[in-house]
Structure formats: structure tokens, C-alpha cells
Design a protein around this motif. Sequence first.
Motif, PDB file in Angstrom:
ATOM      1  N   ASN A 156      37.149  45.575  26.949  1.00  0.00           N
ATOM      2  CA  ASN A 156      38.240  45.814  26.072  1.00  0.00           C
ATOM      3  C   ASN A 156      38.517  47.442  26.119  1.00  0.00           C
ATOM      4  N   THR A 157      37.429  48.104  25.951  1.00  0.00           N
ATOM      5  CA  THR A 157      37.730  49.744  26.080  1.00  0.00           C
ATOM      6  C   THR A 157      38.233  50.078  27.579  1.00  0.00           C
ATOM      7  N   LEU A 158      37.875  49.573  28.562  1.00  0.00           N
ATOM      8  CA  LEU A 158      38.338  49.636  29.737  1.00  0.00           C
ATOM      9  C   LEU A 158      39.735  49.322  30.076  1.00  0.00           C
ATOM     10  N   GLY A 159      40.026  48.209  29.254  1.00  0.00           N
ATOM     11  CA  GLY A 159      41.539  47.643  29.519  1.00  0.00           C
ATOM     12  C   GLY A 159      42.606  48.621  28.615  1.00  0.00           C
ATOM     13  N   THR A 160      41.845  49.148  27.503  1.00  0.00           N
ATOM     14  CA  THR A 160      42.882  50.030  26.896  1.00  0.00           C
ATOM     15  C   THR A 160      42.928  51.654  27.045  1.00  0.00           C
ATOM     16  N   GLN A 161      42.338  52.184  28.418  1.00  0.00           N
ATOM     17  CA  GLN A 161      42.290  53.112  28.922  1.00  0.00           C
ATOM     18  C   GLN A 161      43.978  53.351  29.139  1.00  0.00           C
ATOM     19  N   PRO A 162      44.241  54.769  29.200  1.00  0.00           N
ATOM     20  CA  PRO A 162      45.698  55.071  29.451  1.00  0.00           C
ATOM     21  C   PRO A 162      45.914  54.920  30.992  1.00  0.00           C
ATOM     22  N   GLY A 163      47.134  54.369  31.149  1.00  0.00           N
ATOM     23  CA  GLY A 163      47.387  53.731  32.721  1.00  0.00           C
ATOM     24  C   GLY A 163      47.213  52.492  32.841  1.00  0.00           C
ATOM     25  N   MET A 164      46.465  51.812  31.905  1.00  0.00           N
ATOM     26  CA  MET A 164      46.376  50.277  32.131  1.00  0.00           C
ATOM     27  C   MET A 164      47.585  49.734  31.813  1.00  0.00           C
ATOM     28  N   PRO A 165      48.003  48.458  32.423  1.00  0.00           N
ATOM     29  CA  PRO A 165      49.098  47.698  31.950  1.00  0.00           C
ATOM     30  C   PRO A 165      48.816  47.053  30.464  1.00  0.00           C
ATOM     31  N   GLY A 166      49.697  46.741  29.728  1.00  0.00           N
ATOM     32  CA  GLY A 166      49.472  46.219  28.340  1.00  0.00           C
ATOM     33  C   GLY A 166      48.826  44.850  28.324  1.00  0.00           C
ATOM     34  N   TYR A 167      48.880  44.186  29.594  1.00  0.00           N
ATOM     35  CA  TYR A 167      48.196  42.926  29.366  1.00  0.00           C
ATOM     36  C   TYR A 167      46.645  43.054  29.781  1.00  0.00           C
ATOM     37  N   ALA A 168      46.174  43.932  30.286  1.00  0.00           N
ATOM     38  CA  ALA A 168      44.882  44.370  30.724  1.00  0.00           C
ATOM     39  C   ALA A 168      43.891  43.832  29.795  1.00  0.00           C
ATOM     40  N   PRO A 169      43.986  44.127  28.577  1.00  0.00           N
ATOM     41  CA  PRO A 169      42.853  43.657  27.773  1.00  0.00           C
ATOM     42  C   PRO A 169      42.333  42.207  27.701  1.00  0.00           C
ATOM     43  N   SER A 170      43.675  41.480  27.466  1.00  0.00           N
ATOM     44  CA  SER A 170      43.217  40.108  27.555  1.00  0.00           C
ATOM     45  C   SER A 170      43.043  39.337  28.666  1.00  0.00           C
ATOM     46  N   VAL A 171      43.582  40.063  29.969  1.00  0.00           N
ATOM     47  CA  VAL A 171      43.379  39.349  31.199  1.00  0.00           C
ATOM     48  C   VAL A 171      41.813  39.662  31.274  1.00  0.00           C
ATOM     49  N   LEU A 172      41.189  40.914  31.180  1.00  0.00           N
ATOM     50  CA  LEU A 172      39.908  41.201  31.134  1.00  0.00           C
ATOM     51  C   LEU A 172      39.138  40.430  30.404  1.00  0.00           C
ATOM     52  N   SER A 173      39.329  40.027  29.169  1.00  0.00           N
ATOM     53  CA  SER A 173      38.561  39.380  28.288  1.00  0.00           C
ATOM     54  C   SER A 173      38.297  37.878  28.611  1.00  0.00           C
ATOM     55  N   TYR A 174      39.483  37.341  29.046  1.00  0.00           N
ATOM     56  CA  TYR A 174      39.306  36.052  29.644  1.00  0.00           C
ATOM     57  C   TYR A 174      38.510  36.067  30.815  1.00  0.00           C
ATOM     58  N   ALA A 175      38.934  36.882  31.717  1.00  0.00           N
ATOM     59  CA  ALA A 175      37.922  36.707  33.167  1.00  0.00           C
ATOM     60  C   ALA A 175      36.967  36.866  32.965  1.00  0.00           C
ATOM     61  N   VAL A 176      36.320  37.638  31.966  1.00  0.00           N
ATOM     62  CA  VAL A 176      35.030  37.734  31.960  1.00  0.00           C
ATOM     63  C   VAL A 176      34.156  36.413  31.552  1.00  0.00           C
ATOM     64  N   TYR A 177      34.818  35.500  30.788  1.00  0.00           N
ATOM     65  CA  TYR A 177      33.922  34.212  30.627  1.00  0.00           C
ATOM     66  C   TYR A 177      33.910  33.532  32.014  1.00  0.00           C
ATOM     67  N   ALA A 178      34.965  33.397  32.507  1.00  0.00           N
ATOM     68  CA  ALA A 178      34.932  32.657  33.965  1.00  0.00           C
ATOM     69  C   ALA A 178      33.841  33.347  34.547  1.00  0.00           C
ATOM     70  N   ILE A 179      33.736  34.779  35.052  1.00  0.00           N
ATOM     71  CA  ILE A 179      32.955  35.336  35.977  1.00  0.00           C
ATOM     72  C   ILE A 179      31.651  35.363  35.518  1.00  0.00           C
ATOM     73  N   VAL A 180      31.400  35.320  33.903  1.00  0.00           N
ATOM     74  CA  VAL A 180      29.918  35.498  33.665  1.00  0.00           C
ATOM     75  C   VAL A 180      29.430  34.097  33.758  1.00  0.00           C
ATOM     76  N   LEU A 181      30.313  32.730  33.386  1.00  0.00           N
ATOM     77  CA  LEU A 181      29.742  31.608  33.305  1.00  0.00           C
ATOM     78  C   LEU A 181      29.441  31.135  34.937  1.00  0.00           C
ATOM     79  N   ILE A 182      30.376  31.544  35.711  1.00  0.00           N
ATOM     80  CA  ILE A 182      30.380  31.286  37.290  1.00  0.00           C
ATOM     81  C   ILE A 182      28.944  31.583  37.867  1.00  0.00           C
ATOM     82  N   THR A 183      28.823  33.104  37.749  1.00  0.00           N
ATOM     83  CA  THR A 183      27.628  33.871  38.071  1.00  0.00           C
ATOM     84  C   THR A 183      26.410  33.274  37.646  1.00  0.00           C
ATOM     85  N   CYS A 184      26.282  32.948  36.473  1.00  0.00           N
ATOM     86  CA  CYS A 184      25.185  32.315  35.598  1.00  0.00           C
ATOM     87  C   CYS A 184      24.879  30.928  36.352  1.00  0.00           C
TER      88      CYS A 184
END
Lengths: 309, 251
Positions: free
Chosen positions: A259-287
Motif C-alpha cells: 500500500n505504501t509502495l502503491g501510494t508513492q508519487p508517480g504511481m497510477p491511482g489504481y496501484a494500491p488496490s491492484v497491488l493488494s489484490y495481487a498479493v493474495y494471489a501471489i502469496v497463496l500460489i507461492t505457499c
Amino acid sequence: MRLLLLGAVTLAIPPLLPERHLATFVLFALTATVTVGVSLLMGYAGQVSLGQAAFYAIGAYAAGLLAVHGAPPVLGLLLAPVVAAVAAVLLGAPLLRLRGHHLAFATLAVQLILLSVLASADWAGGAIGLQGIPRLVGDDLGYAYAAIVVLTLAVLVSRNVIASRPGRALRAAATSEIAAAASGVPVGRHRLAVFALSAAMAGLAGGVYAFYLGYLSPGSFPVLLSIEFVVMAVVGGLGTVAGPVVGAGVIIVLVQLLNTLGTQPGMPGYAPSVLSYAVYAIVLITCVLYLPRGLVPALRRLRIPSRAG
Amino acid sequence: MRLVVEGASRAFGGVWAVRDVSLTVEPGELRAVIGPNGAGKSTLFALIGGQLAADHGRVRFDGDPVERLPAHRRARRGVSVVFQAARVFHGMTVLENVMVGAHATTRSGFLAAALRLPAHRRDEREIRTAAMVCLERTGLADWAGRAAEELPLGRQRSLQLARALCARPRLLLLDEPASGLRAAERERLAGLITGLRAEGLTILLVEHDVAFVMRLADRVTVLDLGRVIAEGTPAEVRARPEVVAAYLGPS
């Protein structure tokens, strides 16, 4: 001894956290409490609930509504797990006849129905939400300690139940219902009891949540939240007591970082939500690929090298 | 316990697996039920244990009809079963597996466990002691802390027997306990069954291996195509031509 140390460390954390992280800590402890219940249900009783946020919501609304109508906050907090457990018993009696995926989808459906009922119920604030819930304690630090108490209670109850006569019966029924029944285990009744117990944990956490936010709306309990609980339980390690706490901690920290990464200046507005959704998928698949039994069992195996089997 | 089966029948898809079977097992008796494959032995076993419901007929434990009771209620009445397949509980130690066996004879529930009430602690101590005794008896004491699914198959069968004994049964049902065992294991099992019989436990032993039961059983019931075709002492049954025919095929 180890338990005392762990307790002391946990109690020392909240005052050391800066204000903005304190909110994350409260959220972590409440989420972990719900996940302890989900893990008990999945890891030991072999049942999957994709609607656990429904019981979180029921506890929150029960506490919130009572408080809004003038009941003392402590009473609301005590009744939150009871109301959630009663709801689980009423829903579970027909639902627990279903097995595996069917139960998962049925619980998901229950949550969707609850959300739409709440959104159209004027007495619960409707879609706008329930407002003006009084505070339970003064400041965020107080809520952090309330959340720790609730989490500790859930962990202790879960640990005690697992190593007990009903706990063994549940674990037995997860392998073979027929053999468990032949040993005298009323499988259905035990499953209903553990479903209610996991709902009570969610309801208790929901109660604290209601007082902490002071405002509830159906939007606070999305289906994604239910999936989050399941992912946390799986990532932490099913069939362990510490797993859900570790899983909740890891995922919440990861989401915060992204979330912190996604709200950095220069990030597109949809970055936080895309990143946090993606984390579930990536963490679950990796696990699932690399740590199929979860973090806690994997860490344990590192410490106690190579037991045969 | 006195076990009475009266006219029990059960069909699967229009075919009778067990048809109008009656038998009485006296308290303390070791009864064998034998028959060729498909004779209905395992179905009869399940009708007594409660894994299947009978279409017709009665099952009585000490005179009380139990045919409408689910398996877990029958377990509380004193029946313990050892299944043909080694149904051990995974993710639990050998000791924990056996402790599940005591479920029927203990009471403490979720609340007592969650709060660690004194009643729960007392129950736990008693269950653990009883389970250790049963592990000793079946030669599994050294394996108590191992994961149950890690045991070799023969040991898993012993584990099932230990679990059944931990319920302190008054009627023990054994479904082909000797199948798949090596000679030494088979001998040990025979010794154990003889010992239980000597203590006065009522035992119903369903077995495909005729030689194994003939030296153990007080009386033998022979099933073929779902019906009782002979009953008597091992010597009597062996002499009956219809038994020979059932095993060797019609000549």
C-alpha cells in the motif's frame, strides 16, 4: 516460560508503535482472532468456510446496535460472540450436512445474503451504515490491549480444545467419519459446535472492531475479507495453533508495505488496490507450491532438522 | 453382552446382501461368521455396528432394540468395532488415536475443554492411562508418540484394535482382522483374541480365513448369498455338506 516471554513481548509492542502503525496493530490482532477460528475449522475439523466475515459482521452489528440503543458497551462486547455463535448454530444445522466445496459456497452465499439484508435494513443504518457507536476505551492504545486480550483468549481456547476429548474427536472425524462415529463421536453435533466456536471468535473480534471504528457499514465486510481469513490460515499453516497468528501478521504487513509502495508519487491511482489484490494471489500460489503445509510447519522443520518420515 | 439379530435384511439396488438373518450370541461367547466372498458378512457386521441401517428386522443389545440408533449411540451402548480397512486417524499420534476410542465412555465437552475445568483434566488423565494400557496390550507402547499413518499396515490394524478396546466394550466386532497379516502377527492376534475371550468379552468375528477362526470360535455361523446356511460348533459346521458346497462351488 516461552509463553510468558511471548506474552511480555506482545504487551510491550503497542506503546512502542507510532500512532499510524497502532491502527494496523489493532487490525492485525482482530484479524488474527478471526483467523484462529477459521484455522480451527479448516485445519482440525476439515470444514471450509468462505463466509467467516459474516460472523465478524454479525458480532460487530450486534455490539454496535446494542450500544447505539443505550446498552453499556461491555454488555455489547460480551453478547457479540454469543449472537454470532447462535447465528452459526441456526445456519450450521442445515449447512453442515453439506460437504467440502458445497459448504464453502453455502457459507459464501450466507455472507452475500447478509450483506444485502444489512444494506436494505433501515434499523441497521442501511447502506449508509450504522453511526455514532460510543467508544469502549479512551485511546488507540486501549484498543490495542483490548485486541490483544481477545486474540489471547482465542488462541488459548483453540489450543485447549485441540488437545482435548472433543478436539481429538473432531480431528478423527476429519480423516474418517465412519471410524469416529464407531468410537462414539456424534460427528454432526461436534462439527456444529466447532462451527459455533469459530463464529464466536469472529463475533468477539467484530465487537471490538465496532467500538474501535465507531461506524459500521456493509462495505466493511466484503467477501474479499472472508477470503483473506482463509488465505491467512493457509499461509500460516493449518493444523497449528500459531499458524493463523503468523499468517495474519505476514499478510497484513505485506499489504501495508504494498500500500505504501502503491501510494508513492508517480504511481497510477489504481496501484494500491491492484497491488493488494495481487498479493493474495501471489502469496497463496507461492505457499501452495513451495510451502504446502504453511509457514509455521516449514519454520519448525528448519529448526528441528530432518525427522524421518 | 447378549447380541440378538432377528430377521435382519438389507438390499443394495434390489439385490439382497443380507436376507432374513437371525443369530444369537450369548454373553462371553466368541462367535465367528464365515462365508465366501459376497456372502453378506461385512453387511451383517455393519448392520450390527450401525454403519448401515437394516431394511427389515431387529438388532438387540441385551434385549434392547438398537436397529434405529446411529453408530455413535450404539458405541455408547457398549459395542466396539474393528474395520477391515485400517481406518486410523491421520495427523494424530498413535496414543491420540487410541484416546479417541474412549469417547463413548467419557463426557467432558467443548466448554470444559476450552476452560480446562477440573472435570476435563480428570477425564484427560483417565483417558490417557486407559489408552496406554491398551497400547501395552496390543504391543504398540513403543510407538505411542509416532504419527499413526507412519505405522506399517499390520501395526495400523493393531492400533484399531487398541482403539476399540479403549472403549471398554461389552461386545467387540472384528471384520477380517487377520487378512493381510504375516504369520507371526496372525499368531499374536489369535493370542490376544483368546485372552479377551477368557476375560468374558463377547466377540463377533467376521472372517474369510476359515482355518483362522475354526480354532478360536465357540460357535460358527456360515453365510452364503446373504442367508444363514449353517450354524454350530466348528466341528459340526465343518462336517456339513452345504458348507463344503458353498466354499467349493456346486458340484
